[in-house]
Design an enzyme around this catalytic site. Structure first.
Site, PDB file in Angstrom:
ATOM      1  CG  ASP A   1      -1.754   1.275   1.348  1.00 27.10           C
ATOM      2  OD1 ASP A   1      -2.379   1.557   0.283  1.00 27.10           O
ATOM      3  OD2 ASP A   1      -1.981   1.684   2.415  1.00 27.10           O
TER       4      ASP A   1
ATOM      5  CG  ASP B   1      -1.925   7.236   0.692  1.00 28.55           C
ATOM      6  OD1 ASP B   1      -0.962   8.039   0.298  1.00 28.55           O
ATOM      7  OD2 ASP B   1      -2.708   7.078   0.143  1.00 28.55           O
TER       8      ASP B   1
END
Length: 246
Positions: A17, A19
């Site tokens: 991922d 963020d």
């Protein structure tokens, strides 16, 4: 058996991922969501409005595609708005209008403050690639490419599945596993031989339901128990804890 990377020796690819895992933008996203929703709720309910909270962010928004986050939070408050279209202006009182307002606020904050990478993640990425594992970035953000370029990290990933790619392919977002499954497929790796690295509860759900070989929860905000409850095999505060030197 685990390797020097802290992963099962069957793992051939790592799916990250963006963020909160690669970049310190999760807090910026949370602040932009709060600013947008609080303004909307205040205009709707007056000064007695119930503000958007950290729990609201974790439960309804974090890790989800922008429009899904709007829908999920509004439903939690029994608020119905027209769907609108992705081209709605940011002042439109529609699902997409609110999402576009949030994105406008986010980009303002990024332009003002810039983007910072987690150095531990960059070191871990170097180690992963040095040992021949393939890598993908998997994010609901439509700004993923620009953010990676801003930290000079675009070339650390063999595959990018982000909000733009998901829209082009019609992939549902997290907590559904489809974007992670697409990344594994593009890398030519079975899900059981891929590890997912996520900080969001929706991402944990995606890793679990996609039957990935290993799910690493990254706890930046003190939600270790929740990450385990949502499917993490291990939770770390920084990827340096897993080991690995390039």
């Amino acid at each position: 058996m685990t390797t020097q990377l802290g992963l099962p020796d069957t793992i051939q690819a790592c799916l990250f991922d963006l963020d909160g895992v690669v970049t310190r933008t999760a807090v910026v996203h949370a602040a932009a969501w709060k600013e947008m929703f609080d303004a909307f709720l205040r205009a709707r309910d007056g000064d007695s409005f119930r503000p958007f909270s950290d729990d609201d962010y974790d439960q309804y928004v974090d890790g989800r595609p922008r429009a899904d986050g709007v829908r999920s939070f509004l439903a939690s408050r029994d608020i119905e708005l027209p769907e609108g279209t992705p081209e709605d202006p940011p002042d439109a009182e529609t699902v997409h209008g609110l999402g576009n307002r949030k994105n406008e606020l986010l980009l303002e904050r990024i332009r003002t403050d810039g983007v910072e990478a987690y150095e531990g993640t960059l070191r871990y990425l170097d180690a992963v690639r040095a040992r021949g594992l393939r890598t993908a970035i998997v994010s609901s953000s439509a700004n993923t490419r620009d953010v990676l370029r801003s930290i000079h990290a675009e070339d650390l990933f063999d595959v990018r599945i982000d909000g733009v790619v998901a829209a082009e392919r019609g992939l549902p977002g997290k907590p559904r596993p489809d974007t992670f499954l697409a990344a594994a497929r593009d890398l030519g790796v079975e899900p059981s031989r891929a590890a997912v690295f996520e900080d969001a509860l929706a991402g944990m759900d995606a890793g679990r339901s996609g039957h990935f070989g290993y799910v690493v929860g990254v706890d930046r905000v003190g939600q270790t128990d929740a990450l385990y409850a949502h499917g993490a095999d291990i939770v770390v505060k920084d990827l340096d804890e897993l080991g690995g030197q390039a």
